[in-house]
Scaffold this motif. Structure first.
Motif, PDB file in Angstrom:
ATOM      1  N   THR A 158      -1.301  37.585  26.833  1.00 34.60           N
ATOM      2  CA  THR A 158      -1.141  38.433  25.654  1.00 34.60           C
ATOM      3  C   THR A 158      -2.436  39.128  25.280  1.00 34.60           C
ATOM      4  O   THR A 158      -3.530  38.635  25.541  1.00 34.60           O
ATOM      5  CB  THR A 158      -0.649  37.626  24.448  1.00 34.60           C
ATOM      6  OG1 THR A 158      -1.592  36.582  24.153  1.00 34.60           O
ATOM      7  CG2 THR A 158       0.704  36.992  24.744  1.00 34.60           C
TER       8      THR A 158
ATOM      9  N   THR B 100       2.090  37.443  16.549  1.00 30.76           N
ATOM     10  CA  THR B 100       2.254  36.751  17.816  1.00 30.76           C
ATOM     11  C   THR B 100       3.365  37.409  18.622  1.00 30.76           C
ATOM     12  O   THR B 100       4.489  37.537  18.133  1.00 30.76           O
ATOM     13  CB  THR B 100       2.587  35.269  17.612  1.00 30.76           C
ATOM     14  OG1 THR B 100       1.549  34.635  16.857  1.00 30.76           O
ATOM     15  CG2 THR B 100       2.715  34.564  18.961  1.00 30.76           C
TER      16      THR B 100
ATOM     17  N   GLY C 160       2.910  36.196  30.987  1.00 32.98           N
ATOM     18  CA  GLY C 160       2.730  35.569  29.691  1.00 32.98           C
ATOM     19  C   GLY C 160       1.375  35.777  29.046  1.00 32.98           C
ATOM     20  O   GLY C 160       1.126  35.246  27.955  1.00 32.98           O
TER      21      GLY C 160
ATOM     22  N   VAL D 108      11.935  40.301  23.905  1.00 35.76           N
ATOM     23  CA  VAL D 108      10.555  40.134  23.491  1.00 35.76           C
ATOM     24  C   VAL D 108      10.521  40.120  21.969  1.00 35.76           C
ATOM     25  O   VAL D 108      11.299  40.825  21.314  1.00 35.76           O
ATOM     26  CB  VAL D 108       9.646  41.244  24.067  1.00 35.76           C
ATOM     27  CG1 VAL D 108      10.060  42.620  23.555  1.00 35.76           C
ATOM     28  CG2 VAL D 108       8.181  40.965  23.744  1.00 35.76           C
ATOM     29  N   TYR D 109       9.631  39.307  21.408  1.00 36.14           N
ATOM     30  CA  TYR D 109       9.555  39.128  19.974  1.00 36.14           C
ATOM     31  C   TYR D 109       8.169  39.490  19.466  1.00 36.14           C
ATOM     32  O   TYR D 109       7.178  39.427  20.188  1.00 36.14           O
ATOM     33  CB  TYR D 109       9.848  37.682  19.587  1.00 36.14           C
ATOM     34  CG  TYR D 109      11.148  37.145  20.110  1.00 36.14           C
ATOM     35  CD1 TYR D 109      12.333  37.345  19.411  1.00 36.14           C
ATOM     36  CD2 TYR D 109      11.197  36.435  21.306  1.00 36.14           C
ATOM     37  CE1 TYR D 109      13.531  36.847  19.889  1.00 36.14           C
ATOM     38  CE2 TYR D 109      12.387  35.931  21.791  1.00 36.14           C
ATOM     39  CZ  TYR D 109      13.555  36.137  21.077  1.00 36.14           C
ATOM     40  OH  TYR D 109      14.748  35.637  21.551  1.00 36.14           O
TER      41      TYR D 109
ATOM     42  N   ILE E  34       2.362  41.746  26.259  1.00 34.80           N
ATOM     43  CA  ILE E  34       2.515  40.494  26.976  1.00 34.80           C
ATOM     44  C   ILE E  34       2.934  40.821  28.399  1.00 34.80           C
ATOM     45  O   ILE E  34       3.872  41.580  28.626  1.00 34.80           O
ATOM     46  CB  ILE E  34       3.522  39.552  26.277  1.00 34.80           C
ATOM     47  CG1 ILE E  34       3.610  38.217  27.013  1.00 34.80           C
ATOM     48  CG2 ILE E  34       4.894  40.212  26.140  1.00 34.80           C
ATOM     49  CD1 ILE E  34       4.339  37.138  26.209  1.00 34.80           C
TER      50      ILE E  34
ATOM     51  N   SER F 107       5.768  37.245  21.968  1.00 33.19           N
ATOM     52  CA  SER F 107       6.304  36.264  22.899  1.00 33.19           C
ATOM     53  C   SER F 107       7.505  36.864  23.606  1.00 33.19           C
ATOM     54  O   SER F 107       8.022  37.908  23.204  1.00 33.19           O
ATOM     55  CB  SER F 107       6.686  34.964  22.183  1.00 33.19           C
ATOM     56  OG  SER F 107       7.692  35.191  21.218  1.00 33.19           O
ATOM     57  N   ARG F 108       7.936  36.206  24.656  1.00 32.07           N
ATOM     58  CA  ARG F 108       9.104  36.699  25.382  1.00 32.07           C
ATOM     59  C   ARG F 108       9.952  35.542  25.847  1.00 32.07           C
ATOM     60  O   ARG F 108       9.460  34.435  26.095  1.00 32.07           O
ATOM     61  CB  ARG F 108       8.675  37.566  26.573  1.00 32.07           C
ATOM     62  CG  ARG F 108       7.909  36.823  27.660  1.00 32.07           C
ATOM     63  CD  ARG F 108       7.290  37.797  28.653  1.00 32.07           C
ATOM     64  NE  ARG F 108       8.301  38.548  29.379  1.00 32.07           N
ATOM     65  CZ  ARG F 108       8.076  39.699  30.003  1.00 32.07           C
ATOM     66  NH1 ARG F 108       6.860  40.237  29.969  1.00 32.07           N
ATOM     67  NH2 ARG F 108       9.061  40.316  30.649  1.00 32.07           N
ATOM     68  N   ASP F 109      11.233  35.806  25.952  1.00 31.54           N
ATOM     69  CA  ASP F 109      12.186  34.834  26.460  1.00 31.54           C
ATOM     70  C   ASP F 109      12.948  35.517  27.581  1.00 31.54           C
ATOM     71  O   ASP F 109      13.879  36.284  27.340  1.00 31.54           O
ATOM     72  CB  ASP F 109      13.127  34.355  25.358  1.00 31.54           C
ATOM     73  CG  ASP F 109      14.010  33.210  25.809  1.00 31.54           C
ATOM     74  OD1 ASP F 109      14.113  32.963  27.023  1.00 31.54           O
ATOM     75  OD2 ASP F 109      14.597  32.542  24.936  1.00 31.54           O
TER      76      ASP F 109
ATOM     77  N   ARG G  70      10.069  38.745  11.723  1.00 26.60           N
ATOM     78  CA  ARG G  70      10.118  38.653  13.174  1.00 26.60           C
ATOM     79  C   ARG G  70      10.965  39.770  13.736  1.00 26.60           C
ATOM     80  O   ARG G  70      12.141  39.912  13.396  1.00 26.60           O
ATOM     81  CB  ARG G  70      10.677  37.309  13.650  1.00 26.60           C
ATOM     82  CG  ARG G  70      10.525  37.125  15.164  1.00 26.60           C
ATOM     83  CD  ARG G  70      10.996  35.779  15.664  1.00 26.60           C
ATOM     84  NE  ARG G  70      12.448  35.716  15.791  1.00 26.60           N
ATOM     85  CZ  ARG G  70      13.095  34.862  16.575  1.00 26.60           C
ATOM     86  NH1 ARG G  70      12.403  33.970  17.297  1.00 26.60           N
ATOM     87  NH2 ARG G  70      14.406  34.864  16.620  1.00 26.60           N
TER      88      ARG G  70
END
Length: 115
Positions: free
Chosen positions: A57, A68, A55, A78-79, A51, A70-72, A19
């Motif tokens: 993608t 995958t 949200g 961002v991951y 992304i 994703s973001r927080d 990750r």
């Protein structure tokens, strides 16, 4: 002032997982579309995943189904979760932030997939 700092790269065996994280500062993170790109020496930088600030993608064909993004927004990060890694995934992975005419890049983190 704007900084995108990638982390999480390293050596992993084929079939393994990793990750990546990209911590952003100096921007209003929630208003930017984020992405991951990768580059192998001698080749052009390649889009991996994006992304939007909403949200949504998108993935390149090769990592689709295995990676995958994703973001927080709470932590401006961002991951990129990478599963079922293949040797062909070996590259320097770069974090990207984009909003309108503005584009920013991190310095990259190396991912090596090898047995």
């Amino acid at each position: 002032q704007v900084q995108l700092v990638e982390s999480g790269g390293g050596l992993v065996q084929p079939g393994g997982s990793l990750r990546l994280s990209c911590a952003a500062s100096g921007i209003t993170f929630s208003s930017y579309a984020m992405g991951w790109h990768r580059q192998v020496p001698g080749k052009q930088r390649e889009l991996v995943a994006t992304i939007t600030n909403g949200g949504s993608t998108n993935y390149a064909d090769s990592p689709k189904g295995r990676f995958t993004i994703s973001r927080d927004n709470a932590v401006n990060t961002v991951y990129l979760e990478m599963n079922s890694l293949k040797p062909e995934d070996t590259a320097v992975y770069y974090c990207n932030a984009r909003r309108g005419l503005a584009t920013f890049w991190g310095k990259g983190t190396l991912v090596t997939v090898s047995s």
